[in-house]
Design an enzyme around this catalytic site. Structure first.
Site, PDB file in Angstrom:
ATOM      1  CG  ASN A  90      61.219 -24.393  14.828  1.00 54.65           C
ATOM      2  OD1 ASN A  90      60.276 -24.200  14.055  1.00 54.65           O
ATOM      3  ND2 ASN A  90      61.694 -23.460  15.629  1.00 54.65           N
TER       4      ASN A  90
ATOM      5  CB  THR B 294      92.849 -31.127 -27.353  1.00 47.95           C
ATOM      6  OG1 THR B 294      93.630 -30.589 -28.424  1.00 47.95           O
ATOM      7  CG2 THR B 294      93.372 -32.518 -26.989  1.00 47.95           C
ATOM      8  CG  HIS B 295      92.295 -26.662 -28.093  1.00 51.22           C
ATOM      9  ND1 HIS B 295      92.527 -25.590 -27.270  1.00 51.22           N
ATOM     10  CD2 HIS B 295      93.375 -27.485 -27.939  1.00 51.22           C
ATOM     11  CE1 HIS B 295      93.687 -25.736 -26.654  1.00 51.22           C
ATOM     12  NE2 HIS B 295      94.224 -26.894 -27.047  1.00 51.22           N
TER      13      HIS B 295
ATOM     14  CB  SER C 271      60.458 -30.088 -36.127  1.00 49.02           C
ATOM     15  OG  SER C 271      59.873 -28.908 -36.631  1.00 49.02           O
TER      16      SER C 271
ATOM     17  CG  ASN D 252      64.468 -31.513 -33.177  1.00 49.09           C
ATOM     18  OD1 ASN D 252      65.360 -31.350 -34.000  1.00 49.09           O
ATOM     19  ND2 ASN D 252      63.280 -30.933 -33.278  1.00 49.09           N
TER      20      ASN D 252
ATOM     21  CE1 TYR E 190      61.939 -22.659  11.137  1.00 45.69           C
ATOM     22  CE2 TYR E 190      60.759 -20.830  12.148  1.00 45.69           C
ATOM     23  CZ  TYR E 190      60.870 -21.773  11.141  1.00 45.69           C
ATOM     24  OH  TYR E 190      59.940 -21.828  10.146  1.00 45.69           O
TER      25      TYR E 190
HETATM   26  N1  ARG Z   1      56.698 -24.693   7.663  1.00 47.46           N
HETATM   27  C1  ARG Z   1      57.651 -24.331   8.627  1.00 47.46           C
HETATM   28  C2  ARG Z   1      59.052 -24.398   8.040  1.00 47.46           C
HETATM   29  O1  ARG Z   1      59.257 -25.082   7.103  1.00 47.46           O
HETATM   30  C3  ARG Z   1      57.592 -25.274   9.785  1.00 47.46           C
HETATM   31  C4  ARG Z   1      58.199 -24.704  11.025  1.00 47.46           C
HETATM   32  C5  ARG Z   1      57.357 -23.587  11.520  1.00 47.46           C
HETATM   33  N2  ARG Z   1      57.897 -23.066  12.722  1.00 47.46           N
HETATM   34  C6  ARG Z   1      57.568 -21.874  13.176  1.00 47.46           C
HETATM   35  N3  ARG Z   1      58.121 -21.496  14.262  1.00 47.46           N
HETATM   36  N4  ARG Z   1      56.766 -21.075  12.530  1.00 47.46           N
HETATM   37  O2  ARG Z   1      59.938 -23.739   8.506  1.00 47.46           O
END
Ligand code: ARG
Length: 431
Positions: A112, A157-158, A280, A288, A319
């Site tokens: 994480n 403008t416009h 084209s 183009n 997470y």
């Molecule tokens: N591939 C995962 C992500 O991008 C990595 C982290 C995974 N963590 C987990 N607790 N499964 O989030």
């Protein structure tokens, strides 16, 4: 697939479910891999500093991580579906190479915080590139503005012809926009200039990790203190970075619109360089503006990414695997966006202008505002001067665009574009 990091002898996860969880994650990790390796080296060095890893083992791990980076960059190590993700690939490769020492790399970290730091390093580079492309785009516009400061072009403008203006005035506008984008992008970069490494799964670990030292080694100006916020900032900071990029791409879109419009036979004011046009398959006569049109399409990519990211963020603290889905839109936006933004300077540098067509479009009635304002110099209230100028357009045909441009002397007007000021700001932002 190699055995997952979390294998503890339980029943295997259903193959289709596992494929679903992995998605294209490991392939996306290719963009993050060198950053993951770099952060892994810093993590290992930090573990050695607090005595958790003996110096010899840390050195072996760091050498291994450098070797893997070399193999990956040379295309000899391929990050593919053999691995659940890039993080697993690193530990797997180190374990094969170094045995038990390799199996120590994950001490005190979680995937994480590993993915957080890798993405943050990626975004730091990507935002620096964004800013540098914006500076180059601004400089290209400014240089062309200097050359075309007195090249008459109707001001619209416009989308209706309004007053005499110049190509230089238009390009100065685009140049200044890209300078603001540099500041916006750098603001986003400052917000994400913090190291999440050492927050592990979102609650820290029972080790005295040298978080400050690791942050310094990775070039971050501060640590992201709260492990809970480190997790909660995933996706949020991606969104901030993509929205910085989006601002620049919105300015690319407006510039591209102007070019595509002015390159039509109906306007005929600019000719796009051959190197940036296509033909084209059926109509032999066509030329183009595909490059300009695909530049115009770029904000759709960043806006799509922003919507994906912000919908994803509807989560409680901590997470969640949902957050993995923040990777694809972020990487897609930067890869595509930077590819396009990088084309802008050379494209601008090579545009040709049709001075005669531009001049011919400045028809006499465009001087009516000039006359109305001139009439006020004798004390006539502007509203009366306005009516008088509207009723009597005679004599305007004798005027020249140059005289009208030169008379626009307040700062920023065609007679005093202030290009020196824009260049000074550009140079200051380059330092
Ligand atoms: N591939 C995962 C992500 O991008 C990595 C982290 C995974 N963590 C987990 N607790 N499964 O989030």
């Amino acid at each position: 697939m190699t055995r997952p990091l979390w294998d503890k002898g339980q029943a295997e996860v259903d193959a289709a479910a596992q494929r679903f969880c992995a998605g294209d994650d490991v392939v996306l990790d290719r963009a993050l891999f060198v950053h993951d390796l770099r952060a892994s080296r810093a993590h290992v060095a930090g573990l050695a500093r607090i005595g958790v890893l003996p110096a010899g083992e840390a050195a072996a791990l760091i050498d291994g991580l450098l070797e893997l980076e070399g193999l990956f960059s040379a295309g000899e190590f391929v990050l593919d579906e053999r691995f659940e993700d890039g993080h697993s690939a690193i530990e797997h490769w180190l374990s094969e190479r170094l045995g038990d020492v390799g199996r120590k790399v994950h001490t005190g970290r979680s995937r994480n915080d590993q993915v957080l730091v890798a993405m943050r390093l990626y975004l730091r580079d990507a935002l620096a590139t964004t800013a540098s492309h914006c500076l180059d785009a601004s400089e290209a516009c400014l240089t062309r503005a200097e050359q075309t400061a007195m090249l008459p072009l109707p001001g619209y403008t416009h989308l209706q012809r309004a007053v005499p203006s110049s190509m230089g005035a238009l390009l100065a506008g685009h140049a200044e926009a890209f300078l603001d984008d540099v500041m916006i992008v750098r603001g986003a970069a400052a917000a994400l200039d913090s190291s999440p490494l050492g927050t592990a799964a979102g609650y820290g670990v029972n080790l005295p990790l040298d978080r400050e030292g690791v942050a310094r080694e990775l070039g971050f100006s501060r640590v992201q203190v709260s492990p809970v916020y480190a997790q909660n900032s995933r996706g949020k900071l991606e969104l901030l970075a993509v929205s910085g990029l989006h601002q620049a791409l919105l300015d690319v879109r407006r510039l591209a619109w102007d070019l595509s419009l002015f390159a039509t036979a109906e306007f005929g004011f600019v000719r796009l360089p051959d190197a940036y046009t296509t033909g084209s398959s059926i109509m032999p006569n066509k030329r183009n503006p595909d490059v300009v049109e695909l530049l115009r399409a770029l904000p759709a990519v960043s806006e799509g990414a922003m919507i994906e990211l912000s919908s994803l963020l509807s989560l409680p603290s901590g997470y969640h695997r949902d957050l993995q889905a923040s990777k694809a839109p972020t990487l897609r936006a930067f890869m595509r966006g930077l590819e396009g933004l990088g084309l802008v300077p050379a494209l601008i540098g090579r545009i040709e202008f049709d001075a005669a067509r531009m001049r011919a479009a400045i028809t006499p009635e465009l001087y009516a505002t000039d006359r109305a304002i001139e009439l006020t110099s004798a004390g006539l209230p502007f509203r009366d001067a306005y009516r008088q100028a509207a009723l009597d357009m005679h004599g305007l045909a004798d005027r020249s665009p140059e005289a009208s441009l030169s008379a626009r002397v307040s700062l920023g007007g065609a007679g005093q574009l202030g290009l020196d000021r824009l260049r000074a700001r550009l140079e200051q932002l380059r330092r």
